[in-house]
Design a protein around this motif. Structure first.
Motif, PDB file in Angstrom:
ATOM      1  N   MET A   1       0.845  -1.194   0.000  1.00 51.55           N
ATOM      2  CA  MET A   1       0.000   0.000   0.000  1.00 51.55           C
ATOM      3  C   MET A   1       0.879   1.241   0.000  1.00 51.55           C
ATOM      4  O   MET A   1       1.795   1.378   0.821  1.00 51.55           O
ATOM      5  N   ALA A   2       0.633   2.138  -0.943  1.00 52.93           N
ATOM      6  CA  ALA A   2       1.469   3.328  -1.081  1.00 52.93           C
ATOM      7  C   ALA A   2       1.272   4.272   0.100  1.00 52.93           C
ATOM      8  O   ALA A   2       0.169   4.447   0.608  1.00 52.93           O
ATOM      9  N   LYS A   3       2.381   4.869   0.531  1.00 53.76           N
ATOM     10  CA  LYS A   3       2.349   5.825   1.630  1.00 53.76           C
ATOM     11  C   LYS A   3       2.138   7.233   1.071  1.00 53.76           C
ATOM     12  O   LYS A   3       2.688   7.588   0.031  1.00 53.76           O
ATOM     13  N   ARG A   4       1.362   8.008   1.792  1.00 53.29           N
ATOM     14  CA  ARG A   4       1.029   9.362   1.344  1.00 53.29           C
ATOM     15  C   ARG A   4       1.793  10.379   2.183  1.00 53.29           C
ATOM     16  O   ARG A   4       1.890  10.259   3.406  1.00 53.29           O
ATOM     17  N   LEU A   5       2.308  11.376   1.501  1.00 52.68           N
ATOM     18  CA  LEU A   5       3.095  12.407   2.174  1.00 52.68           C
ATOM     19  C   LEU A   5       2.248  13.199   3.163  1.00 52.68           C
ATOM     20  O   LEU A   5       2.705  13.524   4.270  1.00 52.68           O
ATOM     21  N   HIS A  21       4.553   8.701  12.864  1.00 56.03           N
ATOM     22  CA  HIS A  21       4.865   8.772  11.433  1.00 56.03           C
ATOM     23  C   HIS A  21       5.896   7.714  11.052  1.00 56.03           C
ATOM     24  O   HIS A  21       5.890   7.210   9.937  1.00 56.03           O
ATOM     25  N   HIS A  22       6.765   7.344  11.966  1.00 55.48           N
ATOM     26  CA  HIS A  22       7.731   6.281  11.669  1.00 55.48           C
ATOM     27  C   HIS A  22       7.046   4.920  11.611  1.00 55.48           C
ATOM     28  O   HIS A  22       7.423   4.059  10.802  1.00 55.48           O
ATOM     29  N   ILE A  23       6.052   4.706  12.472  1.00 58.18           N
ATOM     30  CA  ILE A  23       5.292   3.457  12.390  1.00 58.18           C
ATOM     31  C   ILE A  23       4.563   3.375  11.061  1.00 58.18           C
ATOM     32  O   ILE A  23       4.518   2.313  10.417  1.00 58.18           O
ATOM     33  N   TYR A  24       4.001   4.475  10.633  1.00 59.87           N
ATOM     34  CA  TYR A  24       3.287   4.509   9.354  1.00 59.87           C
ATOM     35  C   TYR A  24       4.223   4.204   8.187  1.00 59.87           C
ATOM     36  O   TYR A  24       3.829   3.516   7.232  1.00 59.87           O
ATOM     37  N   LEU A  25       5.462   4.654   8.276  1.00 61.94           N
ATOM     38  CA  LEU A  25       6.420   4.446   7.187  1.00 61.94           C
ATOM     39  C   LEU A  25       7.235   3.166   7.342  1.00 61.94           C
ATOM     40  O   LEU A  25       8.138   2.915   6.547  1.00 61.94           O
ATOM     41  N   GLY A  26       6.931   2.357   8.351  1.00 58.03           N
ATOM     42  CA  GLY A  26       7.624   1.086   8.529  1.00 58.03           C
ATOM     43  C   GLY A  26       8.998   1.206   9.155  1.00 58.03           C
ATOM     44  O   GLY A  26       9.798   0.268   9.044  1.00 58.03           O
ATOM     45  N   VAL A  56       9.178   8.886   2.794  1.00 57.15           N
ATOM     46  CA  VAL A  56       7.985   8.419   2.069  1.00 57.15           C
ATOM     47  C   VAL A  56       8.396   7.790   0.741  1.00 57.15           C
ATOM     48  O   VAL A  56       7.875   6.736   0.345  1.00 57.15           O
ATOM     49  N   ALA A  57       9.348   8.417   0.051  1.00 58.32           N
ATOM     50  CA  ALA A  57       9.832   7.851  -1.205  1.00 58.32           C
ATOM     51  C   ALA A  57      10.493   6.496  -0.983  1.00 58.32           C
ATOM     52  O   ALA A  57      10.316   5.557  -1.777  1.00 58.32           O
ATOM     53  N   THR A  58      11.247   6.361   0.120  1.00 56.42           N
ATOM     54  CA  THR A  58      11.879   5.076   0.431  1.00 56.42           C
ATOM     55  C   THR A  58      10.833   4.016   0.734  1.00 56.42           C
ATOM     56  O   THR A  58      10.950   2.860   0.309  1.00 56.42           O
ATOM     57  N   ALA A  59       9.794   4.409   1.501  1.00 58.25           N
ATOM     58  CA  ALA A  59       8.738   3.449   1.819  1.00 58.25           C
ATOM     59  C   ALA A  59       7.989   2.998   0.577  1.00 58.25           C
ATOM     60  O   ALA A  59       7.522   1.853   0.496  1.00 58.25           O
ATOM     61  N   ASN A  60       7.888   3.875  -0.421  1.00 58.68           N
ATOM     62  CA  ASN A  60       7.233   3.525  -1.684  1.00 58.68           C
ATOM     63  C   ASN A  60       8.197   2.935  -2.704  1.00 58.68           C
ATOM     64  O   ASN A  60       7.825   2.739  -3.863  1.00 58.68           O
TER      65      ASN A  60
END
Length: 264
Positions: A1-5, A21-26, A56-60
């Protein structure tokens, strides 16, 4: 699932010091670090504002390098400073919350875990056995003194920088419930000794507060008791010495008074 900025920035604003926000980004290691230090003592939370787009770019998986093999990450003075600071902080917390545990065990273990936690932030990590070994050796050198947490943390941080490496890529991330479970256990292990020490201190303070009224009463009555004792010593107060009875009526009266005295 893509992460949103936008979602990442919203979580940063609402629960940034707790690492939402770190939990959201893994980024679980970074989230745990923020939970235990309240956003890197406040400064790290503000610093995150400029790095959220790249995370966010790294998470995606946008512009992320592949497996870097045996390459060694570049030396980061900021990461080194964070390792020393967090290691010292963990050592002081262990000295405060675990006074019944030998210092030669609790101090280097806490310092090593703090340094290892900072080492695992982002895409890097370090060899935990080497970090813990350096912390225990330095603690033995300083005999586990409380003031030795800084040199012990410095030694563990140097070992972490010496054995730094990239995390392996391509591993499937665990599911969110498992991640939250692990984060909760880590926070509980960190906070339980401090909570126990705080409850013990609160019980001692409560006992002292409950004893204050009695102590105040004793203090107020002290001049009266001292005056009575002085008067009795000088013979100005107290009952006259008893005289032996001479008649049958006096004997009965004497026995009654003696019986009442025994009852009192």
């Amino acid at each position: 699932m893509a992460k949103r900025l936008l979602v990442a920035y919203g979580l940063w604003a609402l629960g940034g010091p707790l690492g939402l926000h770190h939990i959201y980004l893994g980024r679980d290691s970074h989230a745990l670090l923020w939970m235990l230090t309240l956003g890197g003592f406040g400064a790290g939370w503000l610093w995150d504002f400029w790095h959220i787009p790249s995370w966010v770019a790294t998470a995606n998986r946008v512009g992320v390098a592949g497996d870097r093999g045996g390459t060694v990450p570049a030396l980061s003075p900021l990461r080194l400073a964070g390792q020393v600071m967090v290691g010292t902080y963990f050592g002081l917390v262990a000295a405060l919350g675990l006074p019944w545990v030998p210092a030669l065990l609790a101090q280097p273990l806490a310092v090593g875990l703090g340094v290892q936690l900072v080492s695992s932030v982002g895409d890097q990590t370090a060899e935990a056995p080497s970090v813990l070994a350096a912390a225990f050796l330095a603690s033995l050198l300083f005999q586990g003194r409380v003031l030795a947490v800084l040199p012990v943390s410095l030694a563990a941080s140097m070992a972490a920088q010496r054995h730094r490496r990239y995390k392996p890529q391509g591993l499937p991330p665990p599911r969110l419930p498992a991640r939250l479970y692990h984060l909760g256990l880590a926070c509980l292990a960190f906070a339980a000794p401090l909570a126990c020490r705080g409850l013990c201190g609160a019980a001692g303070v409560l006992g002292t507060l409950l004893a204050l009224p009695r102590a105040a009463t004793e203090l107020l009555l002290l001049p009266l008791r001292a005056g009575r004792l002085l008067a009795e010593t000088l013979g100005l107060a107290g009952d006259p010495p008893p005289q032996p009875p001479t008649t049958s009526f006096g004997a009965r009266s004497w026995s009654q008074r003696q019986q009442r005295a025994y009852e009192v």
